[in-house]
Write a protein that holds these residues in place. Structure first.
Motif, PDB file in Angstrom:
ATOM      1  N   LEU A 152       8.449  -7.586  -2.112  1.00  0.00           N
ATOM      2  CA  LEU A 152       7.309  -6.757  -2.481  1.00  0.00           C
ATOM      3  C   LEU A 152       6.006  -7.544  -2.384  1.00  0.00           C
ATOM      4  CD1 LEU A 152       8.838  -4.862  -5.530  1.00  0.00           C
ATOM      5  CD2 LEU A 152       8.314  -3.910  -3.279  1.00  0.00           C
ATOM      6  N   ASP A 153       6.036  -8.809  -2.792  1.00  0.00           N
ATOM      7  CA  ASP A 153       4.853  -9.658  -2.668  1.00  0.00           C
ATOM      8  C   ASP A 153       4.469  -9.837  -1.201  1.00  0.00           C
ATOM      9  OD1 ASP A 153       4.662  -9.949  -5.399  1.00  0.00           O
ATOM     10  OD2 ASP A 153       5.617 -11.930  -5.448  1.00  0.00           O
ATOM     11  N   ASP A 154       5.477 -10.017  -0.335  1.00  0.00           N
ATOM     12  CA  ASP A 154       5.233 -10.180   1.102  1.00  0.00           C
ATOM     13  C   ASP A 154       4.621  -8.907   1.687  1.00  0.00           C
ATOM     14  OD1 ASP A 154       5.415 -11.655   3.577  1.00  0.00           O
ATOM     15  OD2 ASP A 154       7.096 -10.337   4.113  1.00  0.00           O
ATOM     16  N   ILE A 155       5.153  -7.752   1.310  1.00  0.00           N
ATOM     17  CA  ILE A 155       4.605  -6.479   1.783  1.00  0.00           C
ATOM     18  C   ILE A 155       3.171  -6.313   1.299  1.00  0.00           C
ATOM     19  CG2 ILE A 155       4.780  -3.965   1.520  1.00  0.00           C
ATOM     20  CD1 ILE A 155       7.860  -4.395   1.470  1.00  0.00           C
ATOM     21  N   ASP A 156       2.916  -6.695   0.058  1.00  0.00           N
ATOM     22  CA  ASP A 156       1.572  -6.596  -0.507  1.00  0.00           C
ATOM     23  C   ASP A 156       0.587  -7.461   0.277  1.00  0.00           C
ATOM     24  OD1 ASP A 156      -0.219  -5.551  -2.476  1.00  0.00           O
ATOM     25  OD2 ASP A 156      -0.154  -7.497  -3.483  1.00  0.00           O
ATOM     26  N   LYS A 157       1.002  -8.684   0.641  1.00  0.00           N
ATOM     27  CA  LYS A 157       0.138  -9.569   1.429  1.00  0.00           C
ATOM     28  C   LYS A 157      -0.144  -8.974   2.803  1.00  0.00           C
ATOM     29  CE  LYS A 157       1.722 -13.833  -0.737  1.00  0.00           C
ATOM     30  NZ  LYS A 157       2.553 -15.026  -0.574  1.00  0.00           N
ATOM     31  N   LYS A 158       0.902  -8.417   3.440  1.00  0.00           N
ATOM     32  CA  LYS A 158       0.716  -7.805   4.763  1.00  0.00           C
ATOM     33  C   LYS A 158      -0.209  -6.604   4.679  1.00  0.00           C
ATOM     34  CE  LYS A 158       4.979  -9.371   6.891  1.00  0.00           C
ATOM     35  NZ  LYS A 158       6.295  -9.004   7.433  1.00  0.00           N
ATOM     36  N   LEU A 159      -0.055  -5.810   3.637  1.00  0.00           N
ATOM     37  CA  LEU A 159      -0.913  -4.642   3.452  1.00  0.00           C
ATOM     38  C   LEU A 159      -2.365  -5.082   3.265  1.00  0.00           C
ATOM     39  CD1 LEU A 159      -1.220  -1.618   3.160  1.00  0.00           C
ATOM     40  CD2 LEU A 159      -0.659  -1.861   0.742  1.00  0.00           C
ATOM     41  N   ASP A 160      -2.589  -6.133   2.470  1.00  0.00           N
ATOM     42  CA  ASP A 160      -3.946  -6.655   2.295  1.00  0.00           C
ATOM     43  C   ASP A 160      -4.527  -7.091   3.633  1.00  0.00           C
ATOM     44  OD1 ASP A 160      -3.995  -6.186  -0.413  1.00  0.00           O
ATOM     45  OD2 ASP A 160      -3.450  -8.248  -0.977  1.00  0.00           O
ATOM     46  N   THR A 182      -3.000  -2.894  15.820  1.00  0.00           N
ATOM     47  CA  THR A 182      -2.986  -2.238  14.519  1.00  0.00           C
ATOM     48  C   THR A 182      -1.676  -1.489  14.312  1.00  0.00           C
ATOM     49  OG1 THR A 182      -5.386  -1.974  14.628  1.00  0.00           O
ATOM     50  CG2 THR A 182      -4.221  -0.622  13.023  1.00  0.00           C
ATOM     51  N   GLU A 183      -1.229  -0.794  15.340  1.00  0.00           N
ATOM     52  CA  GLU A 183       0.034  -0.068  15.243  1.00  0.00           C
ATOM     53  C   GLU A 183       1.201  -1.013  15.005  1.00  0.00           C
ATOM     54  OE1 GLU A 183      -1.009   3.818  18.007  1.00  0.00           O
ATOM     55  OE2 GLU A 183       0.334   2.286  18.776  1.00  0.00           O
ATOM     56  N   LYS A 184       1.196  -2.165  15.664  1.00  0.00           N
ATOM     57  CA  LYS A 184       2.274  -3.139  15.472  1.00  0.00           C
ATOM     58  C   LYS A 184       2.309  -3.616  14.022  1.00  0.00           C
ATOM     59  CE  LYS A 184       2.444  -4.976  20.159  1.00  0.00           C
ATOM     60  NZ  LYS A 184       2.147  -6.117  21.039  1.00  0.00           N
ATOM     61  N   LEU A 185       1.145  -3.921  13.450  1.00  0.00           N
ATOM     62  CA  LEU A 185       1.096  -4.348  12.054  1.00  0.00           C
ATOM     63  C   LEU A 185       1.591  -3.250  11.118  1.00  0.00           C
ATOM     64  CD1 LEU A 185      -2.302  -6.259  11.904  1.00  0.00           C
ATOM     65  CD2 LEU A 185      -0.046  -7.210  11.494  1.00  0.00           C
ATOM     66  N   LEU A 186       1.171  -2.015  11.376  1.00  0.00           N
ATOM     67  CA  LEU A 186       1.606  -0.902  10.542  1.00  0.00           C
ATOM     68  C   LEU A 186       3.114  -0.676  10.662  1.00  0.00           C
ATOM     69  CD1 LEU A 186      -1.302   1.633  11.120  1.00  0.00           C
ATOM     70  CD2 LEU A 186      -0.772   0.406   9.022  1.00  0.00           C
ATOM     71  N   ILE A 187       3.629  -0.766  11.882  1.00  0.00           N
ATOM     72  CA  ILE A 187       5.065  -0.579  12.093  1.00  0.00           C
ATOM     73  C   ILE A 187       5.853  -1.657  11.367  1.00  0.00           C
ATOM     74  CG2 ILE A 187       6.895  -0.711  13.847  1.00  0.00           C
ATOM     75  CD1 ILE A 187       4.905   0.749  15.740  1.00  0.00           C
ATOM     76  N   SER A 228       4.996  -3.287   8.725  1.00  0.00           N
ATOM     77  CA  SER A 228       4.918  -3.033   7.286  1.00  0.00           C
ATOM     78  C   SER A 228       5.837  -1.893   6.872  1.00  0.00           C
ATOM     79  CB  SER A 228       3.481  -2.702   6.881  1.00  0.00           C
ATOM     80  OG  SER A 228       2.668  -3.813   7.111  1.00  0.00           O
ATOM     81  N   VAL A 229       5.865  -0.843   7.661  1.00  0.00           N
ATOM     82  CA  VAL A 229       6.740   0.284   7.351  1.00  0.00           C
ATOM     83  C   VAL A 229       8.205  -0.151   7.411  1.00  0.00           C
ATOM     84  CG1 VAL A 229       7.532   2.547   8.171  1.00  0.00           C
ATOM     85  CG2 VAL A 229       5.092   2.054   8.047  1.00  0.00           C
ATOM     86  N   ILE A 283       9.040  -1.978   4.305  1.00  0.00           N
ATOM     87  CA  ILE A 283       9.192  -1.068   3.167  1.00  0.00           C
ATOM     88  C   ILE A 283      10.528  -0.344   3.257  1.00  0.00           C
ATOM     89  CG2 ILE A 283       8.316   1.069   2.133  1.00  0.00           C
ATOM     90  CD1 ILE A 283       5.483   0.036   2.890  1.00  0.00           C
ATOM     91  N   LEU A 284      10.880   0.134   4.448  1.00  0.00           N
ATOM     92  CA  LEU A 284      12.124   0.875   4.611  1.00  0.00           C
ATOM     93  C   LEU A 284      13.358  -0.016   4.446  1.00  0.00           C
ATOM     94  CD1 LEU A 284      11.223   3.192   7.598  1.00  0.00           C
ATOM     95  CD2 LEU A 284      11.380   3.805   5.194  1.00  0.00           C
ATOM     96  N   SER A 285      13.214  -1.304   4.708  1.00  0.00           N
ATOM     97  CA  SER A 285      14.373  -2.187   4.595  1.00  0.00           C
ATOM     98  C   SER A 285      14.664  -2.576   3.147  1.00  0.00           C
ATOM     99  CB  SER A 285      14.182  -3.446   5.446  1.00  0.00           C
ATOM    100  OG  SER A 285      13.148  -4.246   4.916  1.00  0.00           O
ATOM    101  N   LEU A 286      13.815  -2.146   2.201  1.00  0.00           N
ATOM    102  CA  LEU A 286      14.098  -2.393   0.788  1.00  0.00           C
ATOM    103  C   LEU A 286      15.334  -1.653   0.446  1.00  0.00           C
ATOM    104  CD1 LEU A 286      10.597  -2.066  -0.886  1.00  0.00           C
ATOM    105  CD2 LEU A 286      11.837  -4.140  -0.424  1.00  0.00           C
TER     106      LEU A 286
END
Length: 102
Positions: free
Chosen positions: A47-55, A88-93, A95-96, A99-102
């Motif tokens: 979750l911390d890693d996802i948060d950093k990527k989202l930032d 941008t799409e690559k970064l979003l993909i 991140s998604v 999130i889905l692999s949680l």
């Protein structure tokens, strides 16, 4: 270990926690708290890693939007637009997928 009991106090600022827990029965409450602790302990790093990527994504979006609004008369070529969109799409993909692999 059976029968070991832990407790905690709700603070005034914990109204959200109080609302969640008060809607559960006693046995449901215990299961909920156990599952919440396990989830947090198991997924905190992810979750911390996802948060950093989202930032990072939000920062890049802000930077790009600032750059685009500097001069409306300046436009990017189609190749430049496509390249920026792909990044941008690559970064979003990514991140998604995280999130889905949680």
């Amino acid at each position: 270990m059976k029968g070991k009991k832990y407790s905690f106090r709700i603070r005034e600022s914990d109204k959200d926690i109080e609302e969640i827990l008060s809607n559960l029965g006693a046995s449901e409450r215990s299961d909920f708290i156990r599952n919440a602790v396990r989830f947090y302990a198991g997924y905190k790093d992810r979750l911390d890693d996802i948060d950093k990527k989202l930032d990072c994504i939000l920062e890049k979006i802000d930077t790009k939007s600032e750059n685009l609004s500097v001069s409306p008369s300046v436009s990017l070529s189609n190749d430049e637009k496509s390249q920026k969109t792909n990044e941008t799409e690559k970064l979003l993909i990514e991140s998604v997928i995280d999130i889905l692999s949680l």
